[in-house]
Every structure is written in C-alpha cells, then in structure tokens.
Design an enzyme around this catalytic site. Sequence first.
Site, PDB file in Angstrom:
ATOM      1  N   HIS A 166      28.035 -19.718  12.146  1.00 26.01           N
ATOM      2  CA  HIS A 166      26.960 -20.505  12.981  1.00 26.01           C
ATOM      3  C   HIS A 166      27.903 -21.689  13.748  1.00 26.01           C
ATOM      4  O   HIS A 166      28.008 -21.698  15.193  1.00 26.01           O
ATOM      5  CB  HIS A 166      26.178 -21.324  12.543  1.00 26.01           C
ATOM      6  N   ASP A 222      20.275 -32.918   7.357  1.00 29.84           N
ATOM      7  CA  ASP A 222      20.779 -31.396   7.670  1.00 29.84           C
ATOM      8  C   ASP A 222      21.898 -31.170   7.784  1.00 29.84           C
ATOM      9  O   ASP A 222      22.998 -31.879   8.481  1.00 29.84           O
ATOM     10  CB  ASP A 222      20.140 -31.067   8.947  1.00 29.84           C
TER      11      ASP A 222
END
Lengths: 422, 422
Positions: free
Chosen positions: A131, A124
Amino acid sequence: MTILNATHDPKLRSWVASANVAGCDFPVQNLPFGRFRPAGSQDAFRIGVAIGDQVLDLKAAGIVDTDDMNVLMAATVAERQALRARLSEGLREGSTQQAAWSQALCAQSSVELTVPCRIGDYTDFYTSVHHATTVGKQFRPDNPLLPNYKWVPIGYHGRASSIIASGQDFKRPQGQTKAPDAEVPSFGPCRRLDYELELGWFIGQGNAQGMPIAIAQAEQHLFGVTLFNDWSARDIQGWEYQPLGPFLSKNFASSVSPWLVTLEALAPFRAAFERPAGDPQPLPYLDSPDNRAQGAFSITLEVLLQTEKMRLAGEAPTRLSSTNTTRAAYWTPGQLVAHHTVNGCNLQPGDLLGSGTLSGPGASEAGSLMELSAGGKQPIVLPNGERRTFLEDGDTLTLRGYCEREGAVRIGLGEVSGTVRG
Amino acid sequence: MTILNATHDPKLRSWVASANVAGCDFPVQNLPFGRFRPAGSQDAFRIGVAIGDQVLDLKAAGIVDTDDMNVLMAATVAERQALRARLSEGLREGSTQQAAWSQALCAQSSVELTVPCRIGDYTDFYTSVHHATTVGKQFRPDNPLLPNYKWVPIGYHGRASSIIASGQDFKRPQGQTKAPDAEVPSFGPCRRLDYELELGWFIGQGNAQGMPIAIAQAEQHLFGVTLFNDWSARDIQGWEYQPLGPFLSKNFASSVSPWLVTLEALAPFRAAFERPAGDPQPLPYLDSPDNRAQGAFSITLEVLLQTEKMRLAGEAPTRLSSTNTTRAAYWTPGQLVAHHTVNGCNLQPGDLLGSGTLSGPGASEAGSLMELSAGGKQPIVLPNGERRTFLEDGDTLTLRGYCEREGAVRIGLGEVSGTVRG
C-alpha cells in the site's frame, strides 16, 4: 508466547447448535467480546460474547459484574485466560452451565451492537509496504517508498470521536481540494471518496507514561482485533496532508466491527514473519526471536461492495478484493506496541491501533479503490455493468475477515459495513 | 459576537483582596475554571474558580452540583454567561454572598491543580506562518512554506493520553534518529529536545457528526483557553515524520496550564485580523465580517527557562522569548473550529485544539529552541554563561500568558511549567 490449550481443541463443540455449523464465525473456539442491547431500546450497552448466532450476556450469566468493556480489557493476561477457560467450559457440549446460561442468551438478530469499547486514543499505522508503495507513487511519483519505511513502523494519530459502529451511515464529507492544474483551491463535496481495509488492534492493559513496553511483553498489552474501515477523502488528502499528515480527509468517519476477537482466540493462527532478502533487520527494540517466529497472524480479508442499484435489484454484494495479513503486513502487532511506547507514550485500555490499509502484493489484493482504480484512472467494472473509480452515494462497503488453517477450527472476525449518504 | 457587560467593568473590585493587586492574573474580571484538590490528598478533583491567590470551590459554594468539568463545559453560551454573571456578582466588593462564599475559598498554595478537564481528542494546528516558514526551511530548505498554508488551517491529530499537568516532570524520550550522513538509523535518547509555545483552545458544546459548525457560530463552541507546551523531539521528528506527520516526536508528553480562561473573559482583548497585502482571502467557509473585525485575540506570551544550575544557585528563570498572538497567528480560533468540522467531524466538550507554535516575526519572538538556535547551529547564551541549543536534563521550561490593554483590567492565563528528567 501464547500456548494452545483446551479452549483451542478442534474437537470442541458447543451446546449452542449454531456455533457448530461449518463456516460459522463464532464457534466455541472463538468467544469474542462485544457490547449489545435489545434492538430499538435505549438501554445501556452490556458486555456479551458471540457464540454461533447468539450472544451470551456476561452479567446475566453471573460472569462479570460490570457493563464497562474497558474495565474488562484492563484485566491481566492470567485473568483473561481464566475468563476464556470459564467461557469455553460453560459453552461446550455437556457443560453443567447449560441450563443456567441458556437463560442469558439472546439472538444476535434481536440486538443492536456498537463500537466495542470506549476508544480513548486512536493511532493509525501504515503496515503494508505494498500500500505504501502504490499510494506513494500517486502522491510522490519520484519518491514512492520513503527511506524510513523499513526502519520505522510509520504511524500517526487519528480521531477517536468519529469512529462509528458497523451499519451506521455517514455523510459524504465536504472540503477543500485543488486540482493539479487549478490556480487556487475550491470547496465542495469530496469527489474521490475511498475506503481502507484495515484491522483494528485494541489495547488491553496499558503502561505508565515514561515506561516503554518491551517487544517481549508487547502482546500482553493487546486485547483483541476487529475489522476497521478508515474512510478516506483522497482529493482532500492530497491538498491538505503536507507537512503534518492527513486530517480532514480521514476524521469525518471510520467504521469498526463489533466483536473483539482476542489474542487467545488467534493463537492457532500465528505465523512467522521473515523480511524479504536484502531488507534491513529491525532495530533491537523491534526484534525478538518470538516475534520473528510467530509475531504475525494469518487473517484472510475480503472487501465487498453493494451499490444502491444492486441493493434495489436484490443483487448480493460483489467482492472487490481479498488478501491475507501475512501477505500484506510488514510489521507485527507486537512491533506496533513496542514502537508506540518506546518514547514513553502511555497506552490505555480501549486504545485502538489501526493496521493501516492491508494491501497484498497482487493487483487483486489492494485494500482501497485508489489502488484498484489506479488513482481513478482505470474504473473497475462491477458484475451489473456499473463502474467505479471511487465510492458513490448509496454504496455499501463491507469488510470481512476470518482465520483458517489445517487442523484448527475456522474463526471469524465478523464484518463491518457502512453506507455513503449524499 | 461577544458584547462587553458588567462583568468586564474595569472599576469592579473583589472582596478577595489579593484579586485587586496590580498585575494579578486572576482579578474578578477573569474568573477562570480549573480542577483542584487539597495538596497531598487523593480526593477526587473538584471544580474551582481562581480569584486572586484563592480558589472558590463551586460545589461548596452551592453554585454547581457536579465535579465533572466536561459537564460544565457542555453548557450553552447563555448558561455560561449566566454563571459568569453570578460569579462576578458574588465575588465583587459589597456582595451579599461574601459571608457564605468565604467558607468555600481555599488558598491556591494549599491545593493541587491538574489538567483542567477530561481531554477526549486533541488536535494540534500550525497557525503561525512565521513558525511554519522557519521550521519549514530546516526540514525542507528548498520548499519552506507549502502552497496550501494560506488556504488550509493545517492541523493534525495528537495524543490525549500523554497530556500532563503543569509542574509534572517527564522523561527525555528515546527513539530512532538518523543523522544526514549516516547510512542507517540509530537508537538512543533524544538529543534535540525542544518545547513549543502554544495556546490550548478547549471545546465547550460539541456538534453532531455530519453537521459542520459555520464560522458565524464557531466561537459559541469554544469554552476557553490555556497555555500549552507541546514538547518535541526534533531529531526523532526529522526521521519519522514523512509521509504521515509527527508521531513519537510529540506523544511522549505535552503540558497544559490548569486554568481555563473563558471566551467571555477574553472579550475585551479581541482584535482584528487582516491578512497581509497580496495574501489570498480565506474561502467563504473560513470568512466572515465578524471574524475579520474581531476574530483574533491579543494575548502576550512569554517563555522562561531555569536550568538546574540556576535553580541550585537560586537564580530566577530567564526569558527566552516573547510575542503576542496577534503577531503570531495566521488563523483565528473560530476559523480552526469551522475548518475542523467542515467535513462533518464531531467535536466534543473537553476536546483540545492546540494553536501550534506561536512564533512572531522577529528573531526574539520565536516559540521554540529550534528557531532560537537556528536548528542547533547557534547556541543561545544564558545570563549565567550556560549555553543551550536544545533542552538538557534538569531544565524547567515555563510559559506565561496575559492580556492587557488601555481601559481594561489585565487578566492572566497563569503559567505552565515542566522539567526534563534523564
């Protein structure tokens, strides 16, 4: 560099009528791959291509001789392009294949779809600077965006075994948490359960260990993209994540959409990526003229929530946020591949690279509840009056994605949804 | 709880003479599983059991009907114990199997061994409080041991695709690093290449997603243990690891030893684990009387280095350090399984749980060069006068492990070695 060809022609129509309906996710210009079987059966999953509201069974149509998506994903770019050309020719209006291939069609409503391939390793990334900044503020108020962010495409390894298909429920995780004012941690159900709006980039051809993939070749190793929801337990994450990163806060479940939309299908939706003025340019191994000019993709993303109360009242899901990858991502998919392998790490067909939460710069573009509710301090109010800081049992969260631009036919990524169970 | 039985009897001897030699890693009390094929062949790997300097081919001996170690690992505890009893009976002196099974033996020197199974997901833990404290001091001088350490068995996901067999070389990784006084990062070969002395605990039977494994049952899901070297690029790690943990600093290669030493074989070497006075007791999901009384294992570990110069001069490897797991590990393997699944994460046969670097409390018990050389500040001097802060090209690093105690026959884990190439 991907060049537009006859498969992208906006005038193309399919003899599968539902593929020609405006707003359809799966026109003949898309042709994504997935795995399906008759609903309710225990058959092995087979490889199919979505066309309109139908699935073309590739083996039944005599197009492939395998049920193993990972084998198909390992194909060379030339083989992939040839397969796409064949599918496009066979599914377009006037094709001589119509009679034969109609026998290999089944309605999507009659099949079960699953995770699109066998996922070997899952990584990931953290590609949205918005973010990273917003979440960084919550975990480290004095140090939101770390000094490495604009140099290193930050990524970490995730758990492949717990990645589930769209539509599959999951149980709210339990774990250790520690309130800031508590002396010792306590154990119990997660109280800050969140989703993460991500894309899942899937690897096609891999590389040998010790042999990095140069940025100029990086996209040849990407097979396609899905929607990806990396469910997150924020309270568990806050207590466990230092110094080695998130673990149990993530690995209880992640949901992936069923259709692999190929890099070839995305070709008309490429975009330039210029860094904001004042930001450092990437190191040479992460940089190329092609990557700057067209390494990004323009994909519009939406998050929808349907609570149990809404479902019982027959109310449609409500949209929580929306953004576009070009507004959210600081790194291109090619840069992720080049970075991941620069140390000699070997990628394999079916490996998954999550984009990380794709939050755009605006408040309504945030890809998680943690951001939308300011870390749980400002509940969001739903149309029916319900409030949410984090997810509650019975909530169904859905991600959608699609590509649109003037002069091209809209293509969709479909959707991924999942429901929290207590 | 594992009970000693006839397979552990110290008086047992094997009709394979080399298994009875004092100091042998693989006496009839051990019986570890591995995968082998004739050296130089391209045959599929088959399942074997090490006995003395031989390998028993389980399929040729009519004991299993599969070549898939993961299938064998998925067996129930009762099935595993029955298999161990059968192997022990067949390989001991006076067995009626001797004539038949001798035909299924081959010399270890004539075979190629490999990674012991198909590794699905790999998790690395951080179970040595001494390692966590020493390394923590180097990365965070003001904050060496984080407040969660004695509560949470810290772990993170690693890369399965780049785990290699013992004896396989690997290339020194390249990557981004940033010197403390540099304004911007630079790119090049890793200059602080290190090893990590670890054990690899392998999962046997898995659990369904959403169904945690209680600590009382945790060990039933552990199949066996290997040596594990988690090669680490410390300069890349220092720049990349915040906030999501190590990534490219680890995933270029990890080396695993070929023989899975089973939990059953380890039974005589169980140990109590009492926390130091003043430390908090584990939360209930990580605690049980059995775990305290005998949840730990006593395994002696050694690190050996042979430089290229030593090899060319015909000099034997030199020992860099040695410790014992009971001195190094703050968490038991059962606690790792219970923690990993408490949120519902599903483990699968063949998954790997790395122990993390097993450093004991003493300076000569450190499991990495980073610790032995004080972060590169104090070179260690080898017997031939060479100095090392970190690994150089041509260095071969070997980990060894064995269990010994009064009244039991010594069993070994064998060794794992790997050589750095430029």
